[in-house]
Motif scaffolding. Structure first.
Motif, mmCIF file in Angstrom:
data_model
loop_
_atom_site.group_PDB
_atom_site.id
_atom_site.type_symbol
_atom_site.label_atom_id
_atom_site.label_comp_id
_atom_site.label_asym_id
_atom_site.label_seq_id
_atom_site.Cartn_x
_atom_site.Cartn_y
_atom_site.Cartn_z
ATOM 1 N N ASP A 149 0.860 -1.187 0.000
ATOM 2 C CA ASP A 149 0.000 0.000 0.000
ATOM 3 C C ASP A 149 0.899 1.241 0.000
ATOM 4 O OD1 ASP A 149 -1.839 2.018 0.447
ATOM 5 O OD2 ASP A 149 -2.786 1.045 2.156
ATOM 6 N N GLU A 151 -0.382 4.434 -0.022
ATOM 7 C CA GLU A 151 -1.107 5.594 0.495
ATOM 8 C C GLU A 151 -0.252 6.313 1.539
ATOM 9 O OE1 GLU A 151 -3.852 6.829 -0.563
ATOM 10 O OE2 GLU A 151 -4.587 5.229 -1.866
ATOM 11 N N GLY A 152 -0.277 7.625 1.484
ATOM 12 C CA GLY A 152 0.520 8.419 2.418
ATOM 13 C C GLY A 152 1.830 8.890 1.836
ATOM 14 N N ASP A 155 7.462 9.029 2.078
ATOM 15 C CA ASP A 155 7.953 9.207 3.444
ATOM 16 C C ASP A 155 7.220 8.289 4.408
ATOM 17 O OD1 ASP A 155 9.800 11.073 2.664
ATOM 18 O OD2 ASP A 155 8.603 12.817 3.247
ATOM 19 N N HIS A 156 5.901 8.171 4.228
ATOM 20 C CA HIS A 156 5.122 7.279 5.086
ATOM 21 C C HIS A 156 5.536 5.824 4.870
ATOM 22 C CE1 HIS A 156 1.618 5.815 7.346
ATOM 23 N NE2 HIS A 156 1.519 4.893 6.394
ATOM 24 N N VAL A 157 5.692 5.424 3.599
ATOM 25 C CA VAL A 157 6.101 4.049 3.296
ATOM 26 C C VAL A 157 7.482 3.764 3.885
ATOM 27 C CG1 VAL A 157 6.671 2.438 1.427
ATOM 28 C CG2 VAL A 157 4.668 3.929 1.222
ATOM 29 N N TRP A 158 8.402 4.711 3.729
ATOM 30 C CA TRP A 158 9.762 4.549 4.261
ATOM 31 C C TRP A 158 9.750 4.352 5.779
ATOM 32 C CZ3 TRP A 158 14.789 4.054 2.702
ATOM 33 C CH2 TRP A 158 15.789 4.362 3.632
ATOM 34 N N ARG A 159 8.971 5.163 6.468
ATOM 35 C CA ARG A 159 8.992 5.109 7.938
ATOM 36 C C ARG A 159 8.166 3.971 8.516
ATOM 37 N NH1 ARG A 159 7.491 11.005 8.123
ATOM 38 N NH2 ARG A 159 9.406 12.164 7.801
ATOM 39 N N HIS A 160 7.017 3.693 7.896
ATOM 40 C CA HIS A 160 6.054 2.801 8.535
ATOM 41 C C HIS A 160 5.881 1.462 7.836
ATOM 42 C CE1 HIS A 160 4.920 6.084 11.173
ATOM 43 N NE2 HIS A 160 4.754 6.857 10.116
ATOM 44 N N ARG A 161 6.402 1.319 6.618
ATOM 45 C CA ARG A 161 6.287 0.048 5.916
ATOM 46 C C ARG A 161 7.629 -0.683 5.835
ATOM 47 N NH1 ARG A 161 1.397 -2.536 4.550
ATOM 48 N NH2 ARG A 161 -0.201 -0.954 4.329
ATOM 49 N N GLU A 289 9.796 4.490 -4.712
ATOM 50 C CA GLU A 289 9.846 5.951 -4.573
ATOM 51 C C GLU A 289 9.284 6.624 -5.823
ATOM 52 O OE1 GLU A 289 13.055 9.217 -2.956
ATOM 53 O OE2 GLU A 289 13.783 7.608 -4.254
ATOM 54 N N CYS A 292 5.450 6.257 -5.946
ATOM 55 C CA CYS A 292 4.805 7.221 -5.053
ATOM 56 C C CYS A 292 4.805 8.618 -5.677
ATOM 57 C CB CYS A 292 5.516 7.243 -3.703
ATOM 58 S SG CYS A 292 5.282 5.761 -2.696
#
Length: 350
Positions: A149, A151-152, A155-161, A289, A292
């Protein structure tokens, strides 16, 4: 072209010209995968299959499209959406158009085809519905599909995925002196294929199957002409990403693009060059990247098998996992014989 009514007032048109297919893409709000386009059909048909795509129209105007081909062997006809190794064909339609009642009508029509077996590979997120509807005698071809996913944003994928070890690997790759380019003309396919050959040798050595068996099976399903056909028909929507170290190819990814989706279709590497430089995870991180940045909603990472090194590689990027299936549906010519299919998908980036 033939148009007929198999029952319940449903009309079926086959084959389906490109202009009608593009109308269906618009009805679906372009919420389709690269493998659900007429360009993909052209690539499949370049490999010994005939177009048999079916457009279903109900009395109220609702339409569903099933991308499909049939074998050229008249003696043992086989229909597939798509053949194993060619990804998701499934069923296309407007939002909420694929209801259980309409899916049953499609399945009845597929089971009436003059074939020993009909292969249907629905979208991974719809497996539960199809599991409940396929007719008796159907055999499941189980798959585990990973979808990231997006979504976000990145930066969101890097930090939270992304897992911590993956972020560390990317940072190390940034210091390794890699150079990266990507191309949508097919120019980089020869270098990709050289890396794919090295990957085949590695997968064969890692397997507990007889020597040469993995290489034979995976190469038979993924000949060089398959990649060149997809690149020719999809154009810029098929891009090869290539990482080099000291001027030599280390890792490559073939990525497919369609609307809100990017597909990590195939990866390959020279492990001797890629492992010390972390080229494989670095390259896929760049694909993500870029996806996104283009506003893509998800990266489809394809099918793997739990517990394999390929699955572990992909899991580090934080995808959701879907236990999915393709279905071998007995056709009208089955003669009571259950279809058999134990073919495994090729590996990607272990």
């Amino acid at each position: 072209m033939s148009v007929y009514a198999p029952g319940d007032g449903v009309r079926v048109r086959t084959p389906v010209p490109d202009e009608l297919w593009h109308e269906m893409l618009a009805e679906s709000d372009h919420d389709v995968l690269p493998s659900q386009t007429p360009e993909w059909r052209a690539a499949v048909c370049a490999h010994g299959w005939r177009d048999a795509t079916r457009l279903y129209t109900w009395p109220d105007g609702t339409r569903l499209l099933v991308p499909m081909v049939r074998s050229t062997a008249e003696a043992r006809a086989e229909y597939a959406s798509w053949p194993v190794g060619w990804g998701v064909g499934g069923v296309l339609g407007a939002h909420d158009a694929v209801t259980p009642d309409r899916a049953r009508a499609v399945l009845r029509d597929l089971a009436a085809l003059p074939a020993e077996r009909v292969y249907l590979r629905p979208h991974p997120t719809s497996t539960a519905m199809w599991d409940a509807l396929v007719p008796p005698g159907t055999r499941r071809n189980p798959r585990m599909t990973q979808i990231l996913d997006l979504e976000g944003g990145f930066d969101h994928v890097w930090r939270h995925r992304f897992k911590g070890k993956l972020r560390s690997a990317v940072r190390r790759a940034e210091r390794a002196g890699l150079t990266v380019e990507h191309d949508g003309t097919g120019r980089l396919l020869p270098e990709f294929d050289r890396l794919f050959e090295l990957s085949l040798d590695r997968w064969d050595r890692q397997s507990d199957e007889p020597a040469g068996e993995v290489r034979r099976r995976v190469r038979a399903k993924n000949p060089p002409t398959k990649f060149t056909a997809v690149a020719a028909h999809l154009g810029e929507n098929c891009r090869v990403w290539l990482a080099r170290h000291d001027g030599r190819a280390a890792a490559a990814v073939v990525a497919l693009y369609q609307g809100p989706y990017v597909v990590y279709w195939q990866g390959a590497m020279d492990k001797a060059r890629a492992a010390p430089t972390y080229a494989a995870p670095y390259l896929l991180h760049l694909v993500i990247e870029d996806a996104c940045a283009q506003g893509a909603r998800a990266l489809h990472m394809g099918d793997t098998y739990p517990g394999t090194s390929v699955t572990r590689f992909k899991t580090a990027f934080g995808p959701d996992e879907y236990h999915t299936a393709g279905y071998w549906i007995p056709g009208a010519a089955a003669g009571g014989r259950a279809p058999v299919q134990h073919e495994r998908e090729g590996m990607k980036s272990s």
